[in-house]
Design an enzyme around this catalytic site. Sequence first.
Site, PDB file in Angstrom:
ATOM      1  N   GLU A  85       0.863  -1.175   0.000  1.00  0.00           N
ATOM      2  CA  GLU A  85       0.000   0.000   0.000  1.00  0.00           C
ATOM      3  C   GLU A  85       0.903   1.231   0.000  1.00  0.00           C
ATOM      4  OE1 GLU A  85      -2.518   0.886   3.382  1.00  0.00           O
ATOM      5  OE2 GLU A  85      -3.572   2.411   2.204  1.00  0.00           O
ATOM      6  N   ARG A 305       6.306 -12.867   9.931  1.00  0.00           N
ATOM      7  CA  ARG A 305       6.596 -11.467   9.702  1.00  0.00           C
ATOM      8  C   ARG A 305       8.000 -11.172  10.186  1.00  0.00           C
ATOM      9  NH1 ARG A 305       2.727  -6.530  11.349  1.00  0.00           N
ATOM     10  NH2 ARG A 305       4.332  -5.031  11.853  1.00  0.00           N
ATOM     11  N   LYS A 315       4.130   0.775  10.084  1.00  0.00           N
ATOM     12  CA  LYS A 315       4.155   2.072   9.396  1.00  0.00           C
ATOM     13  C   LYS A 315       3.578   3.165  10.284  1.00  0.00           C
ATOM     14  CE  LYS A 315       3.718   0.575   4.708  1.00  0.00           C
ATOM     15  NZ  LYS A 315       2.837   0.569   3.568  1.00  0.00           N
TER      16      LYS A 315
END
Length: 548
Positions: A85, A305, A315
């Site tokens: 994104e 992750r 983020k």
Amino acid sequence: MLAENPNLRKDSNRIKSIASEVVSKINEMTVAEQRDVLERDFPGEIEKTIARKKEISKADSEKKIELPDLPDAEFGKVVTRFPPEPNGYMHIGHAKATILGFEYAKKYQGKFIVRFDDTNPAVEKKEYYDAFLESFDWLGIKADLVRNASDDLTKYYEIARTMIQKYAAYVCACNQEKMRENRKAGVNCEHRSQTADQNFTLWELMVSGETEAKHSTLRFVGDMQSLNTTMRDPVLFRVVEHPHPLKGTLFRIWPTYDFNGPVEDSLDGVTHAMRSKEYELRDELYYAILDSANLRKPRIIEFSRLQLQNTTVSKRNLRKLIDEGKVKGWDDPRLPTISGLKRRGILPGAIREFVLSMGISKVESQPSWDLLESINRKLLDPIAKRLFYVENPVSLEIDGAPSIKVLLKFHPDEKFGSRTIETDGRFLISASDASQLKIGSKFRLIEVYNCEVYSIQDNLIKAKQVSDDNLERMMKVQWVVPEKSIPFRVTVTGPLLIDEVYNPDSLKISEGKAELSARDLKIGEMFQFVRFGFCRLDSPESAIFAHK
Ligand SMILES: [Zn+2]
């Protein structure tokens, strides 16, 4: 010791105190003195250790990283993707997903797609698309196709209509709070009992932007009592009254990632959709949406992750640190962003090797920076020029020293060339070397001659030349010549977070003098300050410390 002699365990407290006494005694000795003791009491050990180290590093460099096979993978037909994104900069966690997708496509001679999941206009910016593309380029990631989810909105609307017609989705006018309450209680709202026709009309009102539909959402017909809470009628589309970085104000109904993720994967022909384990709960929803939209189902491959110690890849946290001025932008060398790592002097090859060494394991781990640094060091060592730098310089004068020209190679590898430095017996040495010198100390000025200290004043050490053939055992001292050096500063980064809390001492500045050739370094060039560490030139006369 205890592992080798289990009998000692009963005396472990006594042994601990003896050990710490011995260790502190050793720490008080200079390296040369330590070496003497080793050679006297344990002849041959030093050579053995060196040989063993060489063997290990040889085995390391020969280790080729082979990714395990993917299930149901057909040669030439594997399609993978990375769907970032554009709401921030690429970080090491993204690098893992990207590199795995890219490498798997390569392994099977398939196709790798980069798809910007840009369906939340409120937080996305053109700057972020560009930053991602730049990072891919730098990492050597070549996508077969780069595309944007925002190009497919009219296609999404069609799919939504199909789902509404078969009552797989309904228009809900509940506000967020109401929705949350109902989800918690596991009850349906009144909108769920609207007919497909009613929903269809309401949806068209949403799309055309008419009146009361402003706060409506399109929700998936899941199961409000499902133990998997992501199945409790999640939102598929909502109104976002915010211009989109690429589409402007053309659309106001945007899909959520729950919708456009699986739909895009399917439409793009993705065979193996890789994502990190934190989405595991959403797998059921992913497949349920594709089922109800009559779309082909890719296979989801999960991996853990990637989190580095003492930093964050969230983020939201990264943006907070930037907004609060605690770090100086997305490329701050303390950050695990690709631009931050690049600025700190981590090579793309090191990131690749680091990520691939963890493979597609699902085991959660927080690898340390040390591992990344040791891979980087191995890659830098053969390519980084070696220069002289002294931190917090102290003057050194050698009595009656002849004026001589010292030839210094930039690297053991001849092809890096050399430079000649003229000296007349006046030097600058680092405060830390100076602090180890006492009257009578003998030391080796690297590549020049051997000296013995006879006077120490505040900021001036005087010594005379001595001939001593015990070269190997002498303390080695780094130097520069006062008139042939330039002021230089090195930014040294420390852990950004300690126990999840911002570390105000995470940035330190080392100031000193570097030899003149430091002027010839180019911005971005990696080099080594001998006995100080690897650095990357950030601006003229200023570098960022990468690691030892
Ligand atoms: Zn409702």
